[in-house]
Design an enzyme around this catalytic site. Structure first.
Site, mmCIF file in Angstrom:
data_model
loop_
_atom_site.group_PDB
_atom_site.id
_atom_site.type_symbol
_atom_site.label_atom_id
_atom_site.label_comp_id
_atom_site.label_asym_id
_atom_site.label_seq_id
_atom_site.Cartn_x
_atom_site.Cartn_y
_atom_site.Cartn_z
ATOM 1 N N SER C 45 -2.503 -3.501 -3.866
ATOM 2 C CA SER C 45 -2.722 -2.152 -2.992
ATOM 3 C C SER C 45 -1.571 -1.770 -2.216
ATOM 4 C CB SER C 45 -4.047 -2.020 -2.366
ATOM 5 O OG SER C 45 -4.907 -2.284 -3.276
ATOM 6 N N ALA C 46 -1.007 -2.816 -1.946
ATOM 7 C CA ALA C 46 0.476 -2.403 -0.909
ATOM 8 C C ALA C 46 0.001 -2.310 0.188
ATOM 9 C CB ALA C 46 1.465 -1.677 -1.778
ATOM 10 N N HIS C 49 -3.962 -4.396 5.758
ATOM 11 C CA HIS C 49 -5.317 -4.027 6.103
ATOM 12 C C HIS C 49 -5.335 -4.445 7.753
ATOM 13 C CE1 HIS C 49 -7.094 -3.733 2.243
ATOM 14 N NE2 HIS C 49 -6.431 -4.627 1.877
ATOM 15 N N GLU C 337 -6.988 -13.939 -1.695
ATOM 16 C CA GLU C 337 -6.703 -12.777 -2.562
ATOM 17 C C GLU C 337 -6.832 -11.660 -1.336
ATOM 18 O OE1 GLU C 337 -10.956 -11.633 -3.887
ATOM 19 O OE2 GLU C 337 -11.862 -13.890 -2.834
ATOM 20 N N SER C 338 -7.085 -10.401 -1.712
ATOM 21 C CA SER C 338 -7.035 -9.313 -0.416
ATOM 22 C C SER C 338 -7.771 -9.788 0.586
ATOM 23 C CB SER C 338 -7.587 -7.913 -0.925
ATOM 24 O OG SER C 338 -7.326 -7.254 -0.022
ATOM 25 N N CYS C 400 20.240 5.356 -11.533
ATOM 26 C CA CYS C 400 18.867 5.722 -11.555
ATOM 27 C C CYS C 400 18.782 6.996 -10.772
ATOM 28 C CB CYS C 400 17.998 4.732 -10.940
ATOM 29 S SG CYS C 400 16.013 5.619 -10.752
ATOM 30 N N CYS C 402 16.102 9.361 -11.027
ATOM 31 C CA CYS C 402 14.947 9.639 -10.500
ATOM 32 C C CYS C 402 14.756 9.309 -9.085
ATOM 33 C CB CYS C 402 13.578 9.041 -11.229
ATOM 34 S SG CYS C 402 13.679 9.444 -13.105
#
Lengths: 121, 437, 483
Positions: C45-46, C49, C337-338, C400, C402
């Protein structure tokens, strides 16, 4: 008697045309909506032709490939032979549009010509 | 800051034709800015033939068609800069550009013509589940690799989408020795030209599966297989119809999107249907002096129409440069409804329009034996029978200035409609409104 | 023979490597992929927290809050973007409002600063695109967003600059204790020997652990699928919007990314497949269904890509960072994990301190704490940019379109320590190819640069190492041509 099913390419309608043939002679053409379909079907079953476009190897140019085409239509059944000769061809830059890359390709009497400019470097 | 009468963003078919047209209309200082290494745009990789039947009355390949315009640009001594990226266009027509040689610089433009073209819809935007390995290309990227760089992405190919680029690439890959196993199309009809279906697929025995989509992509590093399935009328895959194809290459030909990031930043109003600018009869956007043409305006299927449209944009930009903005006149708003999805242009200033004005549109479904009708108020002013219309083929009606002048109503409300008999979709021109300086 | 071998070059392994690079010790990182940040670290999720979610007293809670505190200085030192945009846990059912208070209390106990319960009106004022059903929210101002690629790459580069070696394309096949008491590590790339091992192998950490310990552990791969939306949708929300948590995790969040896109995800499905990073029709449909629960009018049509990542989940749902009891000198980092991304600086610090004590490590006096990121010319004025282009014209050549990435940035990405060798390597370092056309236009041009700079033939250039080659052969049966 032989039956051939074709899709007309004359317009987006894409009429499904049925041609009945015997000994290479067209007996009947059915399913077309306009004259374009009739003409297309008769040509397509008796002597189908295509323009082949591809690229050929070029050396000494500012690009690794030069785009080419058959200068006019060739018989459809000669496409594979035509590609073999195009694949084997190797031209030297500079090349101009219309320059012959393969002469009399696959014995069709039609030349393969360059379709773009490639400058020498 | 240097200044030019007209700055054209993009040196593809639209930009080239616009430049030539503006020069012929007498504009002196024209500059084309092109990001690639050569003029001609996407035509350089479209080495197949079929271009130019309308413009030159002969069949040309893409590079040949481009060269005819490039030759004119050179003959007219129109200035152009390659390897140049336009970074920004301001609402007062200051163009910020950048290149290796010249660095970053700004140009004041008398008029700007947007001719940036379009891009392909990528895999990510299609919500295709599965892995994300190498071997998945948009068809145009593969076309560039094969035709210009001279590399084969792979040997066993599945194609999703039957747009013309996908069909053309099916033939190209086949002629270069690859095996194209299937072309899957989500819609119940192909978005490509009939001629391409016959000559690119049928000629080589490549099956076209309508109402099918890709439901799984396998391969952690490199693509190894895809699974396609039939979809129902809501485009949802039907369980039990899955077919798995081993392959090393998946080409996507699933639609083109006008490339309007610069336009949006400049404040150009966009049409959500075309993803291109809203333009008037002069192909001018809501920003005075900023014009648009070609695939940045709406995606075309024939380059001949791009050239024709760009020629008008160039002439109109030239008129803007010479005469300045025209701020008055009667304006008609065109609205496409039902079967017609949009119109270009969206508005018509009757005083400024040419004697004949081509209005282009696309339909949203296949219509057989229908009528394209133009309504003014409730009066039908045009009624053309069409045997067939399909979403993949752009349609047009030509409006006459004299008719519009005559129809000038006393009432402030006048409505037009473009209708297809039996289904009653319509293009309406909603109303007149006055613009005064 | 190394003092320490770290297995895995994800965010945990690289954080550990950077910490260890402070000391006079020989350190090597073994990574099975061709680049850092190729596993869970690249697909999450980048989010940084705040730390209110993890159970009170857990290692997860402690390291999350500590990691969050460390993040500003770390990102400053590493010259990477980090934004404390603040998180909101949104309640849409009146009867669940009590849950917000529970989270608030837990957060306070975990040491999270600045927490606040918001009324419906306050929440809507801060975030107008919240669902009409919002009843209240928990606001955590310390929540943030970060680029996980840049964080991992920056820590690795910095570690490398301080002497840590990296071996890519190196898969650990077996680990044994040698007679002299050192670890013998057999890989596909020869044997390595070390005094200590840090197991930072993410979803594979159980496999490594079980090579050296009789006390087997089992990691469950919990798949999370995501959709990334175009930058046009990037302002839809400004905070990270969470639903209320459930037993399967923190739920489907909607957040801006630090680069200005909008991210929606993840799903949470347990699978038994360490390579199962595929998206699924069911998962993507689930996301579409849940995305609008807490945020309204989400422009899901603007998806530019979807992806999936695997969380290394342990049954007990806590981080396990310890020396393995029956395998001395083998340090586990299990179940990261997260919030593993948020905690990574603290994980690195903890493992660094453990090894410092165990090995009696001495700090270097010439440790370099700072690292410069690839220059982003878009932050420069026109004058500054022109100076730059004059010095190095490659910065004037946009590759690039974009994401507006110049050749100069790509060259920097290739030639800096642990430089990019593939399209994805360039993409993750420069964002070339990360935009709305998803490499459609720039991939042939980036290939040209990789070919020229690294002497790779086109056929050798990969998307992301291994067998991910982009092209197979030359047209015309590889004859002739300009190469």
């Amino acid at each position: 008697m032989e039956k051939r099913e074709l899709t007309c390419i004359g317009c987006p309608m894409g009429c499904q045309i049925t041609v009945e043939m015997e000994d290479g002679e067209v007996l009947s053409v059915k399913g077309y909506t306009c004259a374009i379909g009739d003409k297309y079907a008769r040509n397509e079953v008796t002597h189908p032709e295509r323009t082949v476009t591809s690229t050929a190897v070029i050396t000494g140019g500012d690009k690794p490939r030069v785009s080419v085409k058959t200068a006019s239509n060739i018989p459809k059944d000669k496409i594979a032979d035509c590609m073999k000769e195009i694949d084997a061809a190797c031209v030297k830059a500079p090349v101009h549009i219309g320059d012959v890359v393969v002469k009399n390709v696959a014995g069709t009497g039609v030349d393969v010509v360059a379709t773009r400019e490639v400058a020498a470097v | 800051m240097t200044s030019y009468d007209i700055v054209i963003i993009g040196g593809g078919p639209a930009g080239l034709a616009a430049a030539i047209s503006a020069r012929k209309a007498g504009v002196d200082k024209i500059l084309i800015l092109e990001r690639d290494r050569e003029l001609g745009g996407i035509l350089n990789q479209c080495i197949h033939n079929g271009f130019g039947l309308h413009t030159f009355k002969e069949e040309l390949t893409g590079p040949e068609y481009a060269q005819r315009f490039i030759d004119q640009v050179l003959a007219e001594k129109i200035e152009y800069r390659l390897h140049t990226m336009v970074m920004d266009i301001s609402s007062d027509r200051v163009v910020t550009a950048m290149s290796r040689e010249d660095g970053m610089y700004q140009i004041k433009a008398g008029a700007v013509i947007l001719a940036m073209g379009c891009r392909e819809r990528p895999r990510g935007a299609l919500n295709i589940p599965g892995y994300r390995p190498a071997g998945i290309f948009s068809a145009g990227t593969a076309q560039r690799l094969v035709n210009m760089e001279g590399y084969m992405p792979g040997r066993e190919v599945v194609i999703l989408g039957s747009g013309d680029i996908g069909l053309i690439m099916a033939r190209r890959m086949t002629l270069e020795g690859a095996k194209v196993k299937v072309v899957a199309e989500l819609m119940p009809y192909s978005g490509g030209l009939k001629r391409n279906i016959v000559q690119c697929l049928d000629d080589f025995g490549i099956p076209l599966k309508l109402s099918h989509t890709v439901v799984d992509i396998e391969g952690k590093d490199h693509l190894t297989a895809v699974t396609i399935a039939e979809v129902d009328d809501k485009m949802k895959p039907i369980p039990g119809t899955e077919e798995r194809y081993t392959c090393d290459t998946l080409l996507l030909s699933c639609g083109l999107i006008p490339e309007n990031e610069l336009s949006r930043n400049a404040g150009v109003e966009m049409n959500p249907v075309t993803s291109g600018p809203v333009v008037n009869e002069s192909l001018e956007t809501n920003i005075p002096g900023v014009f648009a043409c070609g695939n940045v305006l709406h995606v075309h299927d024939l380059v001949d129409y791009v050239s024709e449209e760009a020629t008008r944009a160039g002439a109109n930009a030239a008129r803007f440069v010479k005469d300045g903005a025209v701020q008055n006149g009667k304006v008609i708003e065109l609205t496409a409804t039902d079967g017609a999805r949009y119109t270009v242009p969206s508005t018509i200033n009757v005083d400024r329009m040419d004697d004949l004005l081509t209005v282009r549109f696309r339909v949203g479904a296949v219509f057989k034996n229908s009528f394209v009708s133009v309504y003014f108020d409730d009066e039908r002013v045009m009624h053309n029978q069409k045997r067939i219309m399909a979403p993949g083929e752009m349609e047009q009606v030509i409006l006459q200035k004299s008719k519009l002048k005559e129809a000038d109503p006393k009432a402030s409300l006048a409505s037009w409609a473009l209708r297809f008999a039996f289904l009653k979709p319509s293009i309406k021109t909603k109303r007149f409104f006055e613009i005064k300086e | 023979m190394y003092d320490v071998i770290v297995i895995g070059a994800g965010v945990t392994g690289c954080a550990v490597a950077r910490e260890l690079s402070r000391y006079n010790a020989s350190v090597c990182v073994l990574e099975k992929a061709e680049d850092v940040c190729e596993g869970t670290s690249k697909a999450n999720s980048a989010i940084i927290h705040a730390g209110f979610d993890a159970a009170e007293g857990s290692l997860m809670a402690k390291l999350n809050v500590r990691g969050n505190e460390m993040m500003d200085e770390l990102c400053e030192d590493l010259d990477i973007p980090f934004k404390r945009n603040g998180s909101m846990v949104v309640c849409i059912h009146k009867e669940a409002l009590g849950g917000l208070n529970d989270l608030y209390d837990r957060g306070i106990k975990n040491g999270v600063k600045g927490l606040k319960i918001l009324s419906r009106e306050e929440a809507l004022e801060m975030e107008p695109n919240l669902s009409d059903n919002v009843e209240g929210a928990l606001f955590a101002p310390t929540g943030g967003i970060i680029c996980p690629f840049k964080l991992t790459i920056a820590m690795a580069e910095n570690a490398n600059e301080n002497g840590v070696e990296f071996r890519f394309n190196t898969t650990v096949e077996d680990i044994k204790k040698g007679e002299n008491g050192t670890w013998k590590i057999r890989t596909n790339n020869g044997e390595y020997e070390s005094r200590y091992i840090v197991n930072a192998a993410g979803v594979y950490a159980d496999k490594l652990h079980n090579m050296v310990s009789a006390d087997n552990v089992h990691i469950i791969e919990r798949r999370g699928e995501y959709c990334l939306l175009d930058k046009e949708a990037g302002n839809h929300v400004s905070h990270t919007i969470f639903p209320q948590p459930t037993s399967l995790g923190k739920g489907v969040l909607v957040t801006p990314t630090v680069h200005g896109n909008l991210l929606v995800g993840p799903t949470a499905v347990d699978i038994e497949d360490k390579e199962g990073t595929n998206t699924t029709a069911a998962g993507l449909a689930d996301l579409q269904a849940k995305a609008n629960d807490h945020v309204k009018n989400l422009p899901l049509k603007k998806v530019i890509t979807s992806f999936s990542g695997l969380r290394a989940h342990l049954e007990k749902h806590d981080f396990v960072i310890e020396e393995v009891k029956d395998a001395p000198h083998f340090i586990d980092c299990l179940g990261i994990e997260s919030p593993g991304l948020s905690a990574c600086p603290a994980v690195g610090e903890m493992v660094g301190n453990m090894l410092k004590d165990m090995m009696k490590l001495q700090e270097k006096d010439n440790w370099i704490s700072k690292r410069k990121d690839i220059l982003d010319p878009s932050r420069l004025s026109i004058e500054e940019r022109n100076e730059l282009i004059k010095k190095n014209p490659a910065y004037g050549n946009i590759i690039c379109r974009c994401e507006s990435v110049s050749e100069g940035e790509i060259l920097d990405a290739i030639h800096r320590p642990l430089g990019a060798r593939s399209l994805d390597g360039v993409k993750r370092r420069t964002r070339a190819g990360m935009g709305r056309c998803q490499m459609g236009f720039c991939s042939p041009r980036t290939m040209e640069i990789l070919h020229r700079e690294l002497g790779l033939s086109y056929e050798e250039i990969t998307k992301s190492g291994g067998r991910s080659n982009i092209v197979m052969e030359r047209t015309k049966n590889q004859k002739g041509g300009n190469q």
